[in-house]
Design an enzyme around this catalytic site. Structure first.
Site, mmCIF file in Angstrom:
data_model
loop_
_atom_site.group_PDB
_atom_site.id
_atom_site.type_symbol
_atom_site.label_atom_id
_atom_site.label_comp_id
_atom_site.label_asym_id
_atom_site.label_seq_id
_atom_site.Cartn_x
_atom_site.Cartn_y
_atom_site.Cartn_z
ATOM 1 N N ASP A 29 0.797 -1.245 0.000
ATOM 2 C CA ASP A 29 0.000 0.000 0.000
ATOM 3 C C ASP A 29 0.825 1.288 0.000
ATOM 4 O OD1 ASP A 29 -1.879 -1.968 0.240
ATOM 5 O OD2 ASP A 29 -2.774 -1.242 2.093
ATOM 6 N N LYS A 134 -6.549 -4.968 -3.131
ATOM 7 C CA LYS A 134 -7.187 -5.626 -1.978
ATOM 8 C C LYS A 134 -8.236 -4.699 -1.353
ATOM 9 C CE LYS A 134 -3.419 -4.374 1.242
ATOM 10 N NZ LYS A 134 -4.154 -3.605 2.242
ATOM 11 N N CYS A 167 -1.965 -2.455 7.815
ATOM 12 C CA CYS A 167 -1.919 -3.373 6.672
ATOM 13 C C CYS A 167 -0.682 -4.267 6.657
ATOM 14 C CB CYS A 167 -2.069 -2.595 5.379
ATOM 15 S SG CYS A 167 -3.723 -1.868 5.231
ATOM 16 N N GLN A 207 8.039 -13.598 21.358
ATOM 17 C CA GLN A 207 7.778 -15.026 21.610
ATOM 18 C C GLN A 207 8.487 -15.924 20.590
ATOM 19 O OE1 GLN A 207 3.668 -16.005 22.964
ATOM 20 N NE2 GLN A 207 3.199 -13.918 22.278
HETATM 21 N N1 TIU Z 1 -2.574 0.428 4.289
HETATM 22 C C1 TIU Z 1 -3.053 0.681 5.499
HETATM 23 O O1 TIU Z 1 -2.422 0.492 6.501
HETATM 24 N N2 TIU Z 1 -4.315 1.245 5.541
HETATM 25 C C2 TIU Z 1 -4.783 1.964 6.586
HETATM 26 O O2 TIU Z 1 -5.949 2.331 6.636
HETATM 27 N N3 TIU Z 1 -3.875 2.292 7.547
HETATM 28 C C3 TIU Z 1 -4.050 3.130 8.599
HETATM 29 O O3 TIU Z 1 -3.142 3.228 9.411
HETATM 30 N N4 TIU Z 1 -5.173 3.822 8.712
#
Ligand code: TIU
Length: 225
Positions: A29, A134, A167, A207
Site C-alpha cells: 500500500d 485488496k 496493513c 515469543q
Molecule cells: N494500508 C493501510 O495500513 N491502511 C490503513 O488504513 N492504515 C491506517 O493506518 N489507517
C-alpha cells in the site's frame, strides 16, 4: 535451513535464511493517498513525513530485487468504483464527513483508477510485477495473492510498506497462518504513530518470532551482495 541458494540475514529474534529461489519482496500500500502531502492521510490530520521516510530504503531494496531478478509484488488498498466491495461498516467507520468513495484531494478516496489510489512514482511497479488490489487491510483477504505465490513456489516474504500496525501487520499475520516465513525490515515500514511503529514491530518478533522476523534493509542488502 541453509541451501546453496540461501543467504543468512541478521535478524531478530534469530537469523533469517533467505532463499533466493523462493523469496518475494511484497510492498504494501505505498499509495499516494497514504504518503503524499495533500492526500487522504494528511487530510485526516496525519503526519505523512512519518511514512515518507520509508521511500528511500524501499527504493534501494526494490532496485536490488530487480537487479537480482527476484520476484516483486505490490498491493493497493481500495475498492471498485461502484463500491460494491466496500463493507458498509468500513464506509461509515470513523464517522468522518469525508469517507472512502467520496471526492477527496486526489480523486475519489481509495477507489481503483483514481490518482490517490495509485502507487507513488518513486516505487512504481514494473509491468512484470503483479499488483494485488485488496479491499481489506490484509493482502490475502479476497485476493489471488496466495495462488500467485503458490504458483511461483514462493514460501518467504520480505514485507514492506504502510502502515506498520495496520496493513503490514495484518498481512504478516495472514501470511504466517498460510505457512509463509515473513521478514520485516524496520526502516521500510512506517506508521503515522511512533508508538505503533515500535509496538507493531515488537509484536512480530516476540515469543521467538510468533509472526516472523524483524531486520533492516541494509542487513538484507548486505546478505544479498
Ligand atoms: N494500508 C493501510 O495500513 N491502511 C490503513 O488504513 N492504515 C491506517 O493506518 N489507517
Amino acid at each position: 535451513m541453509t541451501t546453496p541458494h540461501s543467504v543468512t540475514v541478521h535478524a531478530e529474534p534469530y537469523p533469517f535464511e533467505l532463499s533466493r529461489d523462493s523469496c518475494a519482496l511484497l510492498l504494501i500500500d505505498l499509495q499516494r493517498d497514504f504518503l503524499e502531502p495533500g492526500g487522504f492521510g494528511e487530510m485526516l490530520g496525519n503526519d505523512v513525513s512519518q511514512l515518507r521516510r520509508v521511500i528511500e530504503p524501499n527504493r534501494k531494496l526494490l532496485a536490488a530485487w530487480r537487479a537480482h531478478d527476484l520476484p516483486v509484488m505490490h498491493t493497493r488498498e481500495g475498492h471498485r468504483p461502484d463500491l460494491s466491495d466496500l463493507p458498509p461498516a468500513k464506509k461509515i467507520r470513523g464517522r468522518g464527513t469525508t469517507t472512502i468513495g467520496d471526492a477527496g484531494p486526489m480523486g475519489r478516496i481509495l477507489v481503483r483508477g483514481e490518482a490517490g489510489h495509485d502507487i507513488i512514482p518513486e516505487l512504481y511497479p514494473l509491468p512484470s510485477e503483479p499488483v494485488i488490489d485488496k479491499p481489506g487491510k490484509g493482502a490475502f483477504f479476497a485476493t489471488d495473492l496466495h495462488a500467485i505465490l503458490q504458483n511461483r513456489g514462493i514460501t518467504q516474504l520480505i514485507v514492506t510498506g504502510v502502515t506498520t500496525e495496520v496493513c503490514v501487520n495484518t498481512t504478516v499475520r495472514e501470511a504466517n497462518d498460510r505457512g509463509y516465513d515473513c521478514l520485516v525490515p524496520e526502516d521500510c515500514v512506517g506508521s503515522y504513530f511512533p508508538e505503533f511503529q515500535t509496538m507493531g514491530l515488537a509484536m512480530i518478533k516476540a515469543q521467538g518470532g510468533i509472526f516472523g522476523w524483524v531486520s533492516h534493509s541494509e542487513r538484507i542488502l548486505a546478505a544479498l551482495e
